[in-house]
Design a protein around this motif. Structure first.
Motif, mmCIF file in Angstrom:
data_model
loop_
_atom_site.group_PDB
_atom_site.id
_atom_site.type_symbol
_atom_site.label_atom_id
_atom_site.label_comp_id
_atom_site.label_asym_id
_atom_site.label_seq_id
_atom_site.Cartn_x
_atom_site.Cartn_y
_atom_site.Cartn_z
ATOM 1 N N GLU A 1 9.810 -1.530 0.332
ATOM 2 C CA GLU A 1 9.076 -0.821 1.068
ATOM 3 C C GLU A 1 9.699 -0.064 2.212
ATOM 4 O O GLU A 1 10.315 -0.392 3.006
ATOM 5 C CB GLU A 1 8.039 -1.607 1.491
ATOM 6 N N LYS A 2 9.654 1.443 1.995
ATOM 7 C CA LYS A 2 10.004 2.314 2.928
ATOM 8 C C LYS A 2 9.243 3.027 3.587
ATOM 9 O O LYS A 2 9.208 3.640 4.595
ATOM 10 C CB LYS A 2 11.188 3.460 2.277
ATOM 11 N N TRP A 3 7.863 3.112 2.687
ATOM 12 C CA TRP A 3 6.596 3.621 3.435
ATOM 13 C C TRP A 3 6.110 3.010 4.731
ATOM 14 O O TRP A 3 6.137 1.855 4.761
ATOM 15 C CB TRP A 3 5.664 3.914 2.502
ATOM 16 N N SER A 4 5.546 3.755 5.674
ATOM 17 C CA SER A 4 4.940 3.425 6.833
ATOM 18 C C SER A 4 3.874 4.406 6.999
ATOM 19 O O SER A 4 4.137 5.643 7.213
ATOM 20 C CB SER A 4 5.910 3.234 8.156
ATOM 21 N N ASP A 5 2.619 4.135 7.396
ATOM 22 C CA ASP A 5 1.400 5.041 7.413
ATOM 23 C C ASP A 5 1.799 5.694 8.762
ATOM 24 O O ASP A 5 0.953 6.871 8.739
ATOM 25 C CB ASP A 5 0.224 4.030 7.504
#
Length: 170
Positions: A158-162
């Motif tokens: 997971e590289k995504w961050s809101d």
């Protein structure tokens, strides 16, 4: 989407497994399928599988050391900017080609690692000399390729961050 999320920089390769020339050629075709401003054909490619040349390329920078252990390299070249319709867009064209090659390699189970060459003049000059690049073309990037030594080399992290996302305005 899976290839995008599982793509990783692979830095250890199984030297006993070679990549066929046809497979390397198909990776270059994937690169050339990337977008290009005004279809200006601003790129070309060199497939390198000569171990001595690969070793020499591994010395162009500290980050290029990973090349020493790979079985092949694709050099992504920029054509002479003076011959292009929109030369200021060439770096984007070249970057898109590199990413396509990285993703295509992942889809084939081939490990890859992107080594930036341009715009660092010393690296460009050294690569151009080693690869005998002429006609005001230049080495933009090297892509180390090989079958990964460690499995699983490809996994989703997971590289995504809101907090990276904005809507309508920053």
């Amino acid at each position: 989407m899976e290839n995008i999320l599982k793509r990783r920089s692979v830095r250890k390769f199984d030297s006993s497994k070679k990549i066929t020339f046809e497979t390397l050629k198909s990776l270059c075709k994937a690169g050339e399928s990337a977008p290009s401003a005004r279809n200006q054909k601003s790129r070309s490619y060199i497939i390198i599988d000569d171990k001595k040349l690969i070793y020499e390329l591994s010395k162009v920078s500290a980050g290029a050391k990973v090349i020493e252990g790979c079985t092949a390299v694709i050099a992504v070249l920029g054509k002479d900017p003076k011959t292009l319709f929109t030369p200021l867009m060439q770096q984007q064209d070249l970057s898109c080609a590199v990413e396509n090659i990285l993703l295509a390699a992942t889809s084939m189970g081939i490990g890859s690692c992107y080594i930036g060459i341009y715009p660092i003049e010393e690296r460009v000059k050294e690569c151009n000399q080693l690869l005998e690049v002429k006609d005001s073309a230049f080495t933009f990037a090297l892509i180390a390729l090989g079958y990964p030594e460690d499995f699983p080399a490809f996994y989703e992290r997971e590289k995504w961050s809101d907090d990276l996302l904005h809507h309508n305005r920053y």
